[in-house]
Motif scaffolding. Structure first.
Motif, PDB file in Angstrom:
ATOM      1  N   ASN A 206       0.827  -1.198   0.000  1.00 11.71           N
ATOM      2  CA  ASN A 206       0.000   0.000   0.000  1.00 11.71           C
ATOM      3  C   ASN A 206       0.861   1.248   0.000  1.00 11.71           C
ATOM      4  O   ASN A 206       2.007   1.230   0.452  1.00 11.71           O
ATOM      5  CB  ASN A 206      -0.919   0.025   1.224  1.00 11.71           C
ATOM      6  N   CYS A 207       0.288   2.299  -0.488  1.00  9.41           N
ATOM      7  CA  CYS A 207       0.980   3.580  -0.576  1.00  9.41           C
ATOM      8  C   CYS A 207      -0.061   4.669  -0.330  1.00  9.41           C
ATOM      9  O   CYS A 207      -1.178   4.588  -0.843  1.00  9.41           O
ATOM     10  CB  CYS A 207       1.590   3.710  -1.974  1.00  9.41           C
ATOM     11  N   THR A 208       0.268   5.671   0.459  1.00  7.84           N
ATOM     12  CA  THR A 208      -0.653   6.787   0.690  1.00  7.84           C
ATOM     13  C   THR A 208      -0.031   8.075   0.183  1.00  7.84           C
ATOM     14  O   THR A 208       1.201   8.225   0.182  1.00  7.84           O
ATOM     15  CB  THR A 208      -1.006   6.939   2.185  1.00  7.84           C
ATOM     16  N   TYR A 209      -0.875   8.980  -0.256  1.00  6.02           N
ATOM     17  CA  TYR A 209      -0.388  10.258  -0.740  1.00  6.02           C
ATOM     18  C   TYR A 209      -1.157  11.377  -0.054  1.00  6.02           C
ATOM     19  O   TYR A 209      -2.319  11.219   0.309  1.00  6.02           O
ATOM     20  CB  TYR A 209      -0.506  10.369  -2.266  1.00  6.02           C
ATOM     21  N   SER A 210      -0.499  12.504   0.124  1.00  7.10           N
ATOM     22  CA  SER A 210      -1.085  13.573   0.941  1.00  7.10           C
ATOM     23  C   SER A 210      -1.791  14.645   0.109  1.00  7.10           C
ATOM     24  O   SER A 210      -2.682  15.329   0.618  1.00  7.10           O
ATOM     25  CB  SER A 210      -0.004  14.234   1.799  1.00  7.10           C
ATOM     26  N   ASN A 211      -1.411  14.789  -1.159  1.00  8.66           N
ATOM     27  CA  ASN A 211      -1.979  15.857  -1.965  1.00  8.66           C
ATOM     28  C   ASN A 211      -3.156  15.339  -2.793  1.00  8.66           C
ATOM     29  O   ASN A 211      -2.968  14.573  -3.743  1.00  8.66           O
ATOM     30  CB  ASN A 211      -0.902  16.433  -2.887  1.00  8.66           C
TER      31      ASN A 211
END
Lengths: 115, 109
Positions: B22-27
Motif C-alpha cells: 500500500n501507498c498513501t499520498y497527501s496531496n
C-alpha cells in the motif's frame, strides 16, 4: 535502441573539487530531469528542463547547477562537492506537451563518491 | 508528513505467494500514479500506470482509492525475479513526479 545514457557510471571526486556528470538521450524527448538518490531513500528531483526552460526545485542547493546545450545533452555540475553529496545521480527524460504527462525514462545513473 | 508514504518492508514471501503493498499520498490534487520497480543499484523502471480506479497487467494489479488517498499493488504468483524495491509515484502537476522511498520485496524459494 533509443535510450538514456549517463557518463561516467562511477565517479570519485575529492571534497570541494568540482565535478560534472553528463546525460545524453536518443529519444528526442523535450524534458530532461536530474534526480539525487541516497541509499534507501526516494529519488529527489533537483531540477528539470522543459525544452530550454530551466526549472529549479526550491530546496536544491546552489552548489548544484545544470546546463542543457541542446536537446540531446544535459549536464549536472556540482561546484564544491561535500561528503553529503555522495549519492546516485539519475537522469530521466520524458516527452511532454503542456497539459499532458508521459512516462519518464531513466538512465542507469552515476554513482558519486566524495573522498 | 511525506507527500508519498510507503511501508519500507522488507516483505519476505515464498515463491507463488500473493503479496500486496500500500501507498498513501497527501496531496488530493495528485492527478495520476505509477508503480516503478528498482533493482539493487539500478535505475527505476516503470511497472504500471494508474490513471483511474485501477490497472491490471498479468500478475500485477494496481488499484487507486481517491477517497482514502491510497494506491495498492498486488502481485500474484510471486517469482524470484520479482525481488526488487517497488516505488510508488504520484504525478502532482506539470512535469513533476514525487517518489515514495520504496517497499522492498524479497521472494525466496
Amino acid at each position: 535502441d533509443a535510450m538514456v545514457i549517463q557518463n561516467p557510471r562511477y565517479q570519485v571526486t575529492q571534497f570541494g573539487k568540482p565535478v560534472t556528470l553528463s546525460c545524453s538521450q536518443t529519444l528526442n524527448h523535450n524534458v530532461m530531469y536530474w534526480y539525487q538518490q541516497k541509499s534507501s531513500q526516494a529519488p529527489k528531483l533537483l531540477f528539470h528542463y522543459y525544452d530550454k526552460d530551466f526549472n529549479n526545485e526550491a530546496d536544491t542547493p546552489d552548489n548544484f547547477q545544470s546546463r542543457r546545450p541542446n536537446t540531446s545533452f544535459c549536464f549536472l555540475d556540482i561546484r564544491s562537492p561535500g561528503l553529503g553529496d555522495a549519492a546516485m545521480y539519475l537522469c530521466a527524460t520524458s516527452r511532454s506537451d503542456r497539459g499532458s504527462y508521459n512516462e519518464q525514462f531513466f538512465g542507469p545513473g552515476t554513482r558519486l563518491t566524495v573522498l | 508528513r511525506k507527500e508519498v508514504e510507503q511501508d519500507p518492508g522488507p516483505f519476505n514471501v515464498p515463491e507463488g505467494a500473493t503479496v500486496a503493498f500500500n501507498c498513501t499520498y497527501s496531496n488530493s490534487a495528485s492527478q495520476s500514479f505509477f508503480w516503478y520497480r528498482q533493482d539493487c543499484r539500478k535505475e527505476p523502471k516503470l511497472l504500471m500506470s494508474v490513471y483511474s480506479s485501477g490497472n491490471e497487467d498479468g500478475r500485477f494489479t494496481a488499484q487507486l482509492n481517491r477517497a482514502s488517498q491510497y494506491i495498492s499493488l498486488l502481485i500474484r504468483d510471486s517469482k524470484l525475479s520479482d525481488s526488487a524495491t517497488y516505488l510508488c509515484v504520484a504525478h502532482l502537476y506539470g512535469n513533476k513526479l514525487v517518489f515514495g522511498a520504496g517497499t522492498i520485496l524479497r521472494v525466496k524459494s
